[in-house]
Motif scaffolding. Structure first.
Motif, mmCIF file in Angstrom:
data_model
loop_
_atom_site.group_PDB
_atom_site.id
_atom_site.type_symbol
_atom_site.label_atom_id
_atom_site.label_comp_id
_atom_site.label_asym_id
_atom_site.label_seq_id
_atom_site.Cartn_x
_atom_site.Cartn_y
_atom_site.Cartn_z
ATOM 1 N N ALA A 228 54.819 13.701 -33.716
ATOM 2 C CA ALA A 228 53.542 14.089 -33.117
ATOM 3 C C ALA A 228 52.744 14.966 -34.081
ATOM 4 N N GLU B 56 47.815 23.112 -28.793
ATOM 5 C CA GLU B 56 48.565 21.954 -28.293
ATOM 6 C C GLU B 56 49.819 22.431 -27.560
ATOM 7 N N ASN B 57 49.795 22.388 -26.242
ATOM 8 C CA ASN B 57 50.924 22.878 -25.429
ATOM 9 C C ASN B 57 52.259 22.248 -25.788
ATOM 10 N N GLY B 58 52.196 20.948 -26.109
ATOM 11 C CA GLY B 58 53.445 20.185 -26.176
ATOM 12 C C GLY B 58 54.013 20.060 -27.576
ATOM 13 N N LEU B 59 53.275 20.575 -28.558
ATOM 14 C CA LEU B 59 53.672 20.392 -29.948
ATOM 15 C C LEU B 59 54.351 21.679 -30.423
ATOM 16 N N LEU B 60 55.671 21.673 -30.427
ATOM 17 C CA LEU B 60 56.418 22.910 -30.662
ATOM 18 C C LEU B 60 56.484 23.268 -32.143
ATOM 19 N N ALA C 72 47.452 25.224 -32.535
ATOM 20 C CA ALA C 72 47.973 26.303 -31.692
ATOM 21 C C ALA C 72 47.691 26.049 -30.211
ATOM 22 N N TYR D 147 66.124 25.744 -33.309
ATOM 23 C CA TYR D 147 65.977 24.403 -33.865
ATOM 24 C C TYR D 147 66.077 24.468 -35.379
ATOM 25 N N GLN E 63 62.048 17.588 -33.328
ATOM 26 C CA GLN E 63 61.643 16.580 -32.342
ATOM 27 C C GLN E 63 60.127 16.436 -32.274
#
Lengths: 465, 465
Positions: free
Chosen positions: B286, B241-245, B239, B216, B282
């Motif tokens: 968030a 947060e599963n969905g926050l890349l 760290a 990315y 992306q």
């Protein structure tokens, strides 16, 4: 009774179905997974199915419904099995199936219509740029993306990414309100929690933006163990391997795989528990070394199988498809959804396994939950009576294993058993007449309902039909 | 003294450097980060630098060196700072820099020569198919891939993937042995542990196969906090947060950012602690919502900055680059590598922060370790005396925070402080004369060394030079 002739006239130009047989067909989801919901909801049907082809048509439909005071229950493909899409008060079922376009694909994200089929999004994202959605339900081949967002929680891939409620796993939702003059809202970040997993009770989703990740030709692998707990311990250890990329880890207790997986039965002994996995091709070497060390037997590998003819993909053996396959063979089977909060989740599973044995054959799904590896369970239940089912649930909860009851049609009873103040407040804003998917949000229908009473909520609107 | 004229003649056709000044230059790595190693190793130099252009030339070189009993110390770009590439017994420095081809790129994996520069692998993988390596050191722009595998452990991206020791994070290594007739071995899965992080003491890597992940356009973001512990707690929550890349999470205590990050100083107040992050585009929405909730101040965002001119990438503020930037401004600075074993890692960090204050300004790197979020520390140390440095280390260890001592040049003292039986056994197979990178593996040099004695191992081969 609303004036449906007037309504139909006002909806002129929008696809409408009013043939009672077809309307009944489109008024049903997979509620019949549950013997309890099957009894309660079998007679539920809408009066009309409306299938808008665009956001403008959604807005027109909601405006008309609002004016006539007609309930509207949104629906994707109806693959939910909590009765999410069942129109408890009749009225209009709003099918979003026609709004199925994959609208934009970018690095790391996709924009789609609410009715886009999940597997089709993956197919297009893969062809476009080697990408796919982070996770999907086992019903990916038929389920819609907005249905998943509104009625699902996680699935295949949640071992890496967690669930839909996690910040970042949904990027944006476009939502139409149920008002005299419907508004269109764009929600992102924290605001998404207003609408995700709200069963469409507080807005109609007309566009979804989801994150994408790298797509791989995931290799289906079944690993056999003589003891279910060995399968669980293997799964837990595998889930903790940072570098070993898998998309699915589901240990399933004997005799379920042999008894119910009719197509894969040929690979499994009757007394074998099986771990169903999907492994990235570049990780296969490491995976096999890891499985060998754990004395797991490789029963099936899709990358070296002589033929895949007639075999479903491995993910169609997992999540609620495990239950579905069992139901097809033995209609008396039902299931539970159980949490085994960590870090002693493996011990809790062992305790339940010992307590119930083959009455509740184990089925776990390993997931990442708030950054930690956990397992949630979808154990099968060899159903005898409602009383025994309730007792099994109570025993789980008494041992620190909360049950998200799939034998209830309300958001709260199937979920956290408490009012979701954010979703309720949003419903006050977006659906002042309470016309969206009535009966599903207890907090709206009966603000005084006591969740600790042990009683089941019965929606009056259902009883009167 | 070996007969270097004969050796040079036998290596005819292979690139050789024997100019003492240039040889000395190529005999040095970043050992001078440590004031202790600086004293010990400053006079170390090889006799000859050999730069093979192919595996055949590596084999020829090792054969000749073996016949003459000459030590061989492999080297990539010399970016290590534990003295990994320092030829303690002189002899040949084997530079793999010429073998720098990116040989193959496939979905999920890349094959490269040992001397391929890490950033160049990423550049090519990205251009080829939107891929990149899972993680890299902060020296990615100069470091080689085999140097990283042999002398590194993790880095930028380890928050998602863990480290090099984790099964699956290296796919395959091709290794040449140091024998009369060198053999070529292909290692994968568990066997990789024989050679990864062995400093080239038991084989010369001639090809590397690594997994790739989705690339990315990572957005550099600096988030400011008035209190270092708030920065740490924010980092820990982020760290989880599963969905926050994100690809990097490094909280760094005031006044380090203002005092030492000369290019980014303009964005930071002197008393601000900073979390350095790299966020997937992306995920920016968030991320900002998450940071706002934690009351973090967005000091810098690369995606909206007016100009990036002259600014290093954020990852060049992290890992060992934090130390490097401090050293450039204040040569008296050194550092430690500390583990804060979870789940109470945040509490341990707080304890150390209170104990040492500005003598040991905090710098953490959040990583995934065996499936769990942890932090490891690379705190700076305002160096006064060796005795005080040793005391600081002892106090950390007395509080349950093990130190991987970057002021030691041996594998064991800089690592787990115990013999690695697998690497030692492999050295017996691959380097029977003990000619590869001598002095780095205590277990080989002195099998009776007592790691609990508190004494530093001194390699006799170094003392005699």
């Amino acid at each position: 009774m609303p004036d449906y002739d007037a309504i139909k006239a006002e909806l002129d130009g929008i696809a409408i179905e009013d043939n009672p047989k077809l309307v009944r067909q489109k008024s049903r989801d997979f509620f019949w997974y549950s013997p309890i919901l099957k009894d309660q909801l079998d007679n539920v049907t809408a009066d009309l199915v409306v299938s808008p082809a665009s956001e403008e048509e959604v807005i027109r439909t909601l405006k008309v419904a609002f004016a006539h005071g007609v309930p509207v229950t949104p629906r994707g493909s109806g693959t939910g099995n909590y009765g999410q899409a069942m129109p408890l008060s009749g009225g209009i079922v709003l099918s979003l199936a026609k709004m199925n376009e994959v609208r934009e694909i970018h690095p790391g994200r996709v924009v789609a219509g609410p009715g886009a089929i999940i597997a089709e999004i993956d197919r297009q994202a893969r062809a476009h740029s080697g990408q796919e959605l982070r996770f999907h339900p086992s019903t990916a081949n038929t389920a819609t993306i907005a249905g998943f967002v509104a009625g699902g929680s996680g699935g295949v891939g949640s071992i890496n990414w967690g669930g839909l409620r996690d910040l970042g796993n949904v990027l944006r939702l476009r939502v139409v309100t149920m008002e005299a003059e419907p508004r269109v809202l764009d929600l992102s970040a924290w605001d998404l929690q207003k609408v995700t997993h709200a069963y469409g009770t507080n807005g109609i989703i007309t566009e979804v933006e989801m994150p994408l990740t790298a797509a791989y030709d995931w290799v289906d692998v079944l690993v056999g163990f003589d003891d279910f707990m060995d399968a669980v311990r293997f799964s837990d250890a595998l889930a903790h391997e940072n570098g070993l990329l898998v998309k699915e880890i589901a240990p399933i207790a004997a005799p379920v795989p042999y008894q119910f997986f009719s197509r894969h039965k040929q690979y499994v002994r009757p007394d074998q528990s099986v771990v169903v996995t999907m492994v990235a091709p570049q990780a296969i070497g490491a995976f096999l070394a890891f499985a060998a060390k754990a004395k797991g037997e490789i029963l099936f590998r899709a990358d070296t199988a002589e033929s895949l003819k007639g075999l479903p993909q491995a993910f169609e053996l997992t999540w609620n498809h495990t239950t579905l396959r069992a139901l097809k063979v033995d209609p008396s089977i039902t299931y539970l959804q159980v949490a085994y909060p960590g870090p002693d989740h493996v011990r809790k599973v062992e305790q339940m396994t010992k307590l119930f044995g083959d009455e509740v054959p184990g089925h776990l799904e390993f997931i990442r939950f708030s950054g930690q590896i956990q397992c949630s369970g979808l154990p099968l239940v060899r159903f005898t009576t409602k009383e025994r089912l309730e007792e099994i649930i109570r025993i789980h909860e008494d041992h620190g294993c909360p049950v998200f009851n799939p034998h209830r049609y309300t958001l709260e009873e199937g979920g956290m058993k408490r009012t979701d103040a954010v979703q309720l407040a949003f419903k006050h804003e977006t659906d002042p007449k309470g016309l969206l998917n009535p009966g599903k949000m207890i907090a709206w229908e009966n603000p005084d309902f006591d969740f600790s009473s042990g009683k089941t909520f019965l929606f009056p609107g259902l009883a009167t039909r």
